[in-house]
Write an enzyme that holds these catalytic residues in place. Structure first.
Site, PDB file in Angstrom:
ATOM      1  N   GLU A  12       0.812  -1.205   0.000  1.00 35.52           N
ATOM      2  CA  GLU A  12       0.000   0.000   0.000  1.00 35.52           C
ATOM      3  C   GLU A  12       0.857   1.271   0.000  1.00 35.52           C
ATOM      4  OE1 GLU A  12      -2.833   2.851   0.740  1.00 35.52           O
ATOM      5  OE2 GLU A  12      -1.393   2.379   2.319  1.00 35.52           O
ATOM      6  N   HIS A 309      -4.595  -2.095   1.972  1.00 29.03           N
ATOM      7  CA  HIS A 309      -4.325  -1.874   3.397  1.00 29.03           C
ATOM      8  C   HIS A 309      -4.337  -3.213   4.157  1.00 29.03           C
ATOM      9  CE1 HIS A 309      -5.330   2.536   3.050  1.00 29.03           C
ATOM     10  NE2 HIS A 309      -4.361   2.574   3.935  1.00 29.03           N
TER      11      HIS A 309
HETATM   12  N1  LIG Z   1     -14.084   6.185   6.267  1.00 29.25           N
HETATM   13  C1  LIG Z   1     -13.270   5.486   7.059  1.00 29.25           C
HETATM   14  N2  LIG Z   1     -13.755   4.904   8.178  1.00 29.25           N
HETATM   15  C2  LIG Z   1     -12.949   4.187   8.976  1.00 29.25           C
HETATM   16  N3  LIG Z   1     -11.642   4.015   8.755  1.00 29.25           N
HETATM   17  C3  LIG Z   1     -11.104   4.567   7.663  1.00 29.25           C
HETATM   18  C4  LIG Z   1     -11.886   5.341   6.761  1.00 29.25           C
HETATM   19  N4  LIG Z   1     -11.076   5.772   5.749  1.00 29.25           N
HETATM   20  C5  LIG Z   1      -9.843   5.286   6.010  1.00 29.25           C
HETATM   21  N5  LIG Z   1      -9.843   4.565   7.148  1.00 29.25           N
HETATM   22  C6  LIG Z   1      -8.697   3.867   7.775  1.00 29.25           C
HETATM   23  O1  LIG Z   1      -7.635   4.788   7.923  1.00 29.25           O
HETATM   24  C7  LIG Z   1      -6.378   4.137   7.764  1.00 29.25           C
HETATM   25  C8  LIG Z   1      -5.601   4.947   6.734  1.00 29.25           C
HETATM   26  O2  LIG Z   1      -4.315   4.469   6.601  1.00 29.25           O
HETATM   27  P1  LIG Z   1      -3.285   5.184   5.575  1.00 29.25           P
HETATM   28  O3  LIG Z   1      -2.003   4.462   5.653  1.00 29.25           O
HETATM   29  O4  LIG Z   1      -3.900   5.318   4.240  1.00 29.25           O
HETATM   30  O5  LIG Z   1      -3.270   6.571   6.241  1.00 29.25           O
HETATM   31  P2  LIG Z   1      -2.325   7.751   6.485  1.00 29.25           P
HETATM   32  O6  LIG Z   1      -1.228   7.553   7.427  1.00 29.25           O
HETATM   33  O7  LIG Z   1      -3.200   8.907   6.746  1.00 29.25           O
HETATM   34  O8  LIG Z   1      -1.600   7.751   5.220  1.00 29.25           O
HETATM   35  P3  LIG Z   1      -1.235   8.314   3.971  1.00 29.25           P
HETATM   36  O9  LIG Z   1      -1.243   9.802   4.032  1.00 29.25           O
HETATM   37  O10 LIG Z   1       0.061   7.699   3.893  1.00 29.25           O
HETATM   38  O11 LIG Z   1      -2.319   7.728   3.105  1.00 29.25           O
HETATM   39  C9  LIG Z   1      -6.689   2.699   7.376  1.00 29.25           C
HETATM   40  O12 LIG Z   1      -6.600   1.884   8.526  1.00 29.25           O
HETATM   41  C10 LIG Z   1      -8.153   2.750   6.901  1.00 29.25           C
HETATM   42  O13 LIG Z   1      -8.873   1.566   7.150  1.00 29.25           O
END
Ligand SMILES: Nc1ncnc2c1ncn2[C@@H]1O[C@H](COP(=O)(O)OP(=O)(O)OP(=O)(O)O)[C@@H](O)[C@H]1O
Length: 341
Positions: A12, A309
């Site tokens: 991812e 993910h």
């Molecule tokens: N609508 C939602 N409801 C619940 N959980 C969510 C939702 N959208 C995203 N997530 C969760 O948020 C997390 C996002 O992880 P991700 O690595 O993409 O985030 P991040 O650290 O903000 O990263 P990046 O900026 O690298 O994308 C995952 O666990 C995903 O399941």
């Protein structure tokens, strides 16, 4: 010293690889070296939210850390002993409080005593679990696994100003319990709530009316909540589906210039897609259940798709824990099984 090497460009390629690696390093005491952090994103490297999680993790387990700066693509983290206690961290904007909390909780659950963490930042963000999702979906499941905590949201925080205030009390786990979520059971109730901060109530009404019509929700299960003590205007629409064996929550975020109808339509589409599938667990909950189930040593669930993910998180977990994670397609849904090896 034995190092776990985590290549952040794998799978991812986002922040979750870093957060799961931190959680597991704290918990297992294994040193970790991250390279190519968030290489899969348009702006790679450590962002504010990730930096807060790293510094918070460092404080909680007295870790030796290098590379913890904004935009850094490499980090080493040598954990020490986990200390329970009172902590306070600030995301300095609207970064997701929920993602930082999820990073810290496995360590705090394994500490000797009770902890309290206060955090300021965003509570309802796009692309992250909302604090409502933690309160209504994820934490109740953790509770069933023997990992107890109480999350209070004192003030909501929306993009761009953030300023949300949350406080969580975390109790040490006495004994992890196994959780199997293969069936969701009967639908008990659908409800929706529109959170509005300095946004007219008519926006909430428009959103709720669409949810009412499309998902056939009773009027008494719809509500708008004024959360105007937030630092900036904001809106989040929450659609809650309560089943016999679990609750799912779909949250969409209203922003300036985005029509209320679009906010509502997105939430309805997500809820409909979940209702049409036969899986117990929605796609977001799925990747967030893997780590605690692996810590518990065993668990299983069904979900509707193998997201990046989900598969990437499984790889990170197996680098730290002696477990086997099987993800396979069975009868038009995905079955995930976690077992100790
Ligand atoms: N609508 C939602 N409801 C619940 N959980 C969510 C939702 N959208 C995203 N997530 C969760 O948020 C997390 C996002 O992880 P991700 O690595 O993409 O985030 P991040 O650290 O903000 O990263 P990046 O900026 O690298 O994308 C995952 O666990 C995903 O399941």
């Amino acid at each position: 010293m034995q190092w776990i090497e985590i290549d952040g460009s794998k799978g991812e390629g986002g922040g979750q690889i870093l957060r799961s690696g931190l959680s597991l390093s704290m918990l297992t005491g294994k040193a970790v070296r991250f390279t190519h952090i968030r290489a899969g994103r348009s702006k790679p490297g450590i962002m504010r939210q990730h930096l807060t999680a790293i510094l918070a993790a460092q404080q909680i387990c007295a870790a030796q850390v290098s590379g913890a700066t904004l935009n850094s693509t490499e980090l080493t983290f040598i954990p020490g002993q986990i200390k329970s206690g009172d902590y306070q961290f600030d995301l300095g904007g609207a970064g997701s409080c929920a993602l930082v909390l999820q990073t810290l909780l496995p360590a705090l659950w394994s500490a000797n005593g009770e902890s309290r963490v206060r955090l300021s930042g965003g509570t309802h963000n796009p692309m992250a679990p909302s604090t409502s999702f933690l309160q209504q979906v994820w934490l109740p499941l953790m509770d069933r696994m023997g990992a107890k905590s109480t999350l209070l949201v004192h003030r909501c925080g929306f993009y761009p100003a953030g300023g949300g205030e949350v406080e969580i009390t975390v109790y040490p786990v006495k004994q992890w319990q196994t959780l199997h979520l293969l069936q969701r059971g009967k639908l008990i109730e659908i409800g929706a709530q529109s959170l509005i901060a300095d946004v007219p109530d008519s926006v909430a009404r428009r959103e709720l009316n669409i949810v009412k019509q499309q998902l056939k929700v009773e009027e008494s299960k719809l509500s708008s909540v004024d959360v105007s003590s937030a630092r900036c205007a904001g809106n989040a629409l929450l659609v809650k589906l309560q089943f016999e064996h679990l609750t799912e929550l779909f949250c969409t975020i209203g922003t300036k210039g985005k029509a209320a109808a679009k906010v509502a339509q997105e939430a309805c589409d997500e809820a409909q897609a979940y209702l049409t599938s036969t899986a117990a667990v929605g796609e977001y909950l799925a990747d967030q259940l893997l780590l605690p189930m692996a810590i518990a040593g065993e668990g299983s669930f069904t979900t509707s798709e193998i997201t990046d993910h989900l598969s990437t998180n499984a790889l990170v977990i197996c680098q730290f824990l002696n477990c086997r994670i099987d993800i396979q397609s069975v009868d038009q849904r995905i079955e995930v099984t976690i077992q100790k090896q």
